[in-house]
Design an enzyme around this catalytic site. Structure first.
Site, mmCIF file in Angstrom:
data_model
loop_
_atom_site.group_PDB
_atom_site.id
_atom_site.type_symbol
_atom_site.label_atom_id
_atom_site.label_comp_id
_atom_site.label_asym_id
_atom_site.label_seq_id
_atom_site.Cartn_x
_atom_site.Cartn_y
_atom_site.Cartn_z
ATOM 1 N N GLY A 48 0.772 -1.238 0.000
ATOM 2 C CA GLY A 48 0.000 0.000 0.000
ATOM 3 C C GLY A 48 0.802 1.286 0.000
ATOM 4 C CD1 TRP A 50 4.666 2.801 -4.720
ATOM 5 C CD2 TRP A 50 3.939 2.812 -6.823
ATOM 6 N NE1 TRP A 50 5.765 2.761 -5.541
ATOM 7 C CE2 TRP A 50 5.355 2.768 -6.838
ATOM 8 C CE3 TRP A 50 3.260 2.811 -8.033
ATOM 9 C CZ2 TRP A 50 6.094 2.736 -8.015
ATOM 10 C CZ3 TRP A 50 3.999 2.776 -9.217
ATOM 11 C CH2 TRP A 50 5.398 2.744 -9.205
ATOM 12 C CG ASP A 68 -1.662 -7.284 -4.481
ATOM 13 O OD1 ASP A 68 -0.685 -6.558 -4.707
ATOM 14 O OD2 ASP A 68 -1.550 -8.525 -4.345
ATOM 15 C CG ASP A 86 -5.807 -12.550 -11.957
ATOM 16 O OD1 ASP A 86 -5.367 -11.555 -12.565
ATOM 17 O OD2 ASP A 86 -5.460 -13.709 -12.242
ATOM 18 C CG ASP A 111 6.611 -0.793 -7.487
ATOM 19 O OD1 ASP A 111 7.512 -0.657 -8.333
ATOM 20 O OD2 ASP A 111 6.831 -0.871 -6.258
ATOM 21 C CE LYS A 151 9.132 -3.353 -9.533
ATOM 22 N NZ LYS A 151 9.440 -3.293 -8.087
#
Length: 258
Positions: A48, A50, A68, A86, A111, A151
């Protein structure tokens, strides 16, 4: 003091759940990703960090939705909603669409990183796979002109992902924020200004000029999308080639006999 200790300690002192919060802060400072009132989506949001940064940046009139597979411990921020699921499954997407609203998201953040095996080529390939999943989901969520951050570990599969992103955004850049560990190969690909036009650069089509703009260019519509055509007058039907595409309009040149 080692860089990793600096950001770890700073996160503890300032109440962030992860040192990675400073990566998003730096990405936002360099690329203007988050603004007051924005709708932001964080894919792979646990634990959490971000979400906390995004919540601060979008403010009380903005919304942040975190997704998540893991449970995300509830945050105090009222502008944050979390979804456990998902991101690639339809039921999770439906929850996301409902939380985002009809206007779509202004920015999608990811990320996510794979579980590390220590085998670089495998870890790189898995990171690209996760980034591509986030990219594909973002295409469904982003409003025209929206931004994406993913990322990825540097390596041979990166150019193909970047090339695909460049087809969907006005421009794409890669960056390595200071808060990333110096020895890390992680990069962030930032796609700015999502293009949702029904035409792409190089397309040829026949259009009717329905108006004239302030600069004297003809104005045509393709599925309600505005195309400015140089050297065309109202009432003409012309064949054009698209020369440049922006989030909300495009430019074209005549390819017929003017």
């Amino acid at each position: 003091m080692a860089r990793k200790d600096e950001y770890y300690n700073r996160a503890k002192q300032q109440g962030y759940r992860a040192r990675s919060a400073y990566k998003l802060k730096q990405l936002n400072e360099s690329s203007s990703l988050l603004s007051p009132g924005d709708v932001a989506v964080d894919l792979g949001a646990a634990p959490g960090g971000w979400l906390q940064v995004a919540s601060e940046e979008v403010g009380e009139h903005g919304k942040v939705i975190g997704v998540d597979l893991q449970r995300i411990k509830e945050l105090e921020a009222r502008n944050v909603t979390t979804i456990r699921g998902d991101m690639t499954e339809e039921d999770t997407k439906e929850q996301l669409f409902e939380a985002i609203g009809d206007d779509g998201a202004d920015v999608v953040l990811s990320d996510m990183a794979p579980n590390m095996t220590g085998e670089y080529n495998l870890d790189h390939a898995r990171s690209v796979y996760l980034a591509r999943q986030a990219f594909e989901v973002a295409l469904e969520l982003l409003d025209s002109g929206g931004d994406l951050v993913v990322k990825v570990f540097d390596g041979p599969d990166l150019p193909d992902l970047r090339s695909d992103m460049e087809k969907e955004f006005q421009y794409v850049r890669a960056t390595h924020p200071d808060a990333s560990r110096q020895e890390s190969s992680e990069l962030y690909l930032i796609g700015k200004k999502r293009i949702t036009a029904p035409v792409k650069k190089g397309d040829e089509c026949e259009v009717e000029i329905v108006d004239v703009g302030s600069e004297g260019d003809g104005i045509a519509k393709v599925d309600e999308f505005t195309v400015f055509v140089s050297g065309a007058e109202m009432g003409e039907t012309v064949t054009v080639r698209i020369t440049d595409v922006k989030p909300r309009f495009a430019f074209a040149e005549r390819v017929d006999d003017a």
